[in-house]
Design a protein around this motif. Structure first.
Motif, PDB file in Angstrom:
ATOM      1  N   ALA A   1      69.634  43.048  52.255  1.00 36.62           N
ATOM      2  CA  ALA A   1      69.418  43.357  53.671  1.00 36.62           C
ATOM      3  C   ALA A   1      68.543  42.331  54.378  1.00 36.62           C
ATOM      4  O   ALA A   1      68.659  42.161  55.593  1.00 36.62           O
ATOM      5  N   GLU A   2      67.651  41.643  53.635  1.00 40.16           N
ATOM      6  CA  GLU A   2      66.691  40.749  54.285  1.00 40.16           C
ATOM      7  C   GLU A   2      66.813  39.297  53.816  1.00 40.16           C
ATOM      8  O   GLU A   2      66.938  38.381  54.638  1.00 40.16           O
ATOM      9  N   ASP A   3      66.804  39.058  52.515  1.00 40.85           N
ATOM     10  CA  ASP A   3      66.801  37.675  52.018  1.00 40.85           C
ATOM     11  C   ASP A   3      68.095  36.929  52.334  1.00 40.85           C
ATOM     12  O   ASP A   3      68.061  35.728  52.649  1.00 40.85           O
ATOM     13  N   PHE A   4      69.228  37.589  52.216  1.00 37.35           N
ATOM     14  CA  PHE A   4      70.495  36.899  52.473  1.00 37.35           C
ATOM     15  C   PHE A   4      70.566  36.398  53.911  1.00 37.35           C
ATOM     16  O   PHE A   4      71.032  35.283  54.170  1.00 37.35           O
ATOM     17  N   ALA A   5      70.103  37.197  54.857  1.00 37.51           N
ATOM     18  CA  ALA A   5      70.149  36.789  56.260  1.00 37.51           C
ATOM     19  C   ALA A   5      69.273  35.561  56.499  1.00 37.51           C
ATOM     20  O   ALA A   5      69.646  34.661  57.277  1.00 37.51           O
ATOM     21  N   VAL A   6      68.111  35.506  55.853  1.00 36.66           N
ATOM     22  CA  VAL A   6      67.231  34.349  55.995  1.00 36.66           C
ATOM     23  C   VAL A   6      67.919  33.095  55.460  1.00 36.66           C
ATOM     24  O   VAL A   6      67.934  32.044  56.115  1.00 36.66           O
TER      25      VAL A   6
END
Length: 381
Positions: free
Chosen positions: A337-342
């Motif tokens: 939910a968070e690292d992939f988007a970054v």
């Protein structure tokens, strides 16, 4: 972990000084490290073919005749245990015309029959049957077994090396971490689950993110940032690899009160091992560990991230289930939910030529360390 008290003491000093273990200087990393196709091809050879690679826990092949398949750098691999329980690895390609001898991801089998023409191989790699053998005069079965790959197993960890005849010296490869990794007794633990996810980014962007806690408050304010003290870590280097201990907010409160109870893994600290080139081993608490492996997925802009959860044989059923739940929470709510988007946002900037280099702070010590190792092994971009 026998030296945990000493590491925790170093963390407590950092909580007071607000100065984590740091690199000597800022590092400027050319963006071509991520975007150069020539550099990527050199990484494929130097890092993913010529180094020992973690391919799983022993618990993933729990009994004689177990097998698993995977693909590493476009090489199809068949991992087996023969009837004696010995770990073996082969290229998953029939020696007749190259068809995969099995398309299954895992299972138990004493033999594998190629679906193309029916050549049959034992799980020790030997060719045991040629369909209509009368049409192959002079072909000696002993010369046409599955092509072996060097493989080794120790401390409940499995490593293989695609290029090189072996043997693999796991202790030499771990560079001093073998003492830490022998203590849990992984060989007696059991599999708790697996996850995987693909993304269209360069693989090193994910490795970078796992190497530092500088971003916890900004990217993970309601997940990791709510639990872990940001920008505080004890870092020790072991050859190619690193060990990183993070302070949870429980340790911060414990230190502020002046102690008074035993330190707990999970409540007070989180332990991470960063194994070059692509493995992160994480211990959240005594109920288990989990492994995150980051693989180039056939192209410079494709990455496969996999998670394997292992639960301790000494933990209660409740502790085991709690560990599985925590690891899956981090996988879903933090990594996906968070690292992939970054990583996707950074990759967009790199592809667009938005920045000539990256600037790695002294507090991003493990990130700097790994890029130095990659430069040494694969050459600069």
């Amino acid at each position: 972990m026998t030296n945990l008290p000493e590491l925790v003491s170093r963390l407590q000093e950092q909580l007071t000084s607000q100065m984590p273990d740091c690199a000597e200087a800022v590092m400027h990393l050319p963006s071509a490290v991520y975007t150069s196709e020539d550099r990527f091809q050199r990484e494929r050879k130097a890092l993913f073919r010529q180094l020992p690679l973690f391919v799983g826990f022993s618990a993933e092949l729990p009994e004689p005749n177990s097998f698993r398949t995977m693909t590493i750098d476009s090489v199809r691999i068949l991992l087996t245990r023969d009837k004696a329980g010995t770990l073996r690895a082969f290229r998953n390609s029939c020696r007749h015309r190259g068809m995969a001898v099995t398309e299954k991801s895992e299972g138990c089998a004493k033999r594998f029959t190629c679906p193309f023409h029916g050549w049959t191989f034992g799980n020790d790699g030997s060719l045991i049957g040629i369909a209509q053998a009368q049409h192959f005069p002079g072909v000696d079965k002993k010369d046409y077994g599955l092509s072996p790959i060097a493989v080794a197993e120790k401390y409940g960890l499995m490593f293989l090396q695609i290029e090189g005849d072996g043997p693999i010296d796991i202790d030499a490869h771990l560079g001093g971490l073998e003492k830490d990794l022998s203590e849990p007794g992984f060989q007696n633990w059991r599999l708790g689950g697996r996850n995987e996810h693909r993304a269209n980014v360069n693989w090193k962007l994910f490795m970078d993110g796992f190497c530092e806690g500088y971003h916890f408050n900004t990217i993970h304010p309601n997940t990791l940032g709510a639990v872990v003290v940001p920008n505080t870590h004890v870092v020790d280097i072991f050859g190619l690899h690193a060990r990183e201990l993070f302070a949870n907010k429980g340790l911060q409160e414990f230190t502020a009160r002046g102690g008074g109870r035993p330190i707990s893994m999970g409540g007070d600290v989180a332990l991470i091992y960063l194994i070059c080139p692509n493995l992160i081993l994480i211990a959240l608490h005594s109920g288990g560990w989990h492994a995150i492996s980051i693989w180039p997925d056939g192209a410079i802009d494709r990455t496969l991230v996999s998670q394997t959860i292992l639960v301790s044989d000494r933990a209660t059923a409740e502790e085991q289930m709690d560990y599985i739940a925590r690891a899956n929470y981090i996988w879903e709510e933090v990594i996906k939910a968070e690292d992939f988007a970054v990583s996707e946002s950074i990759w967009s900037a790199l592809k667009g030529g938005d920045l000539p280099d990256m600037v790695l702070g002294r507090n991003e010590y493990p990130v700097q360390h790994f890029h130095r190792q990659f430069n040494r092994l694969a050459g600069p971009a």
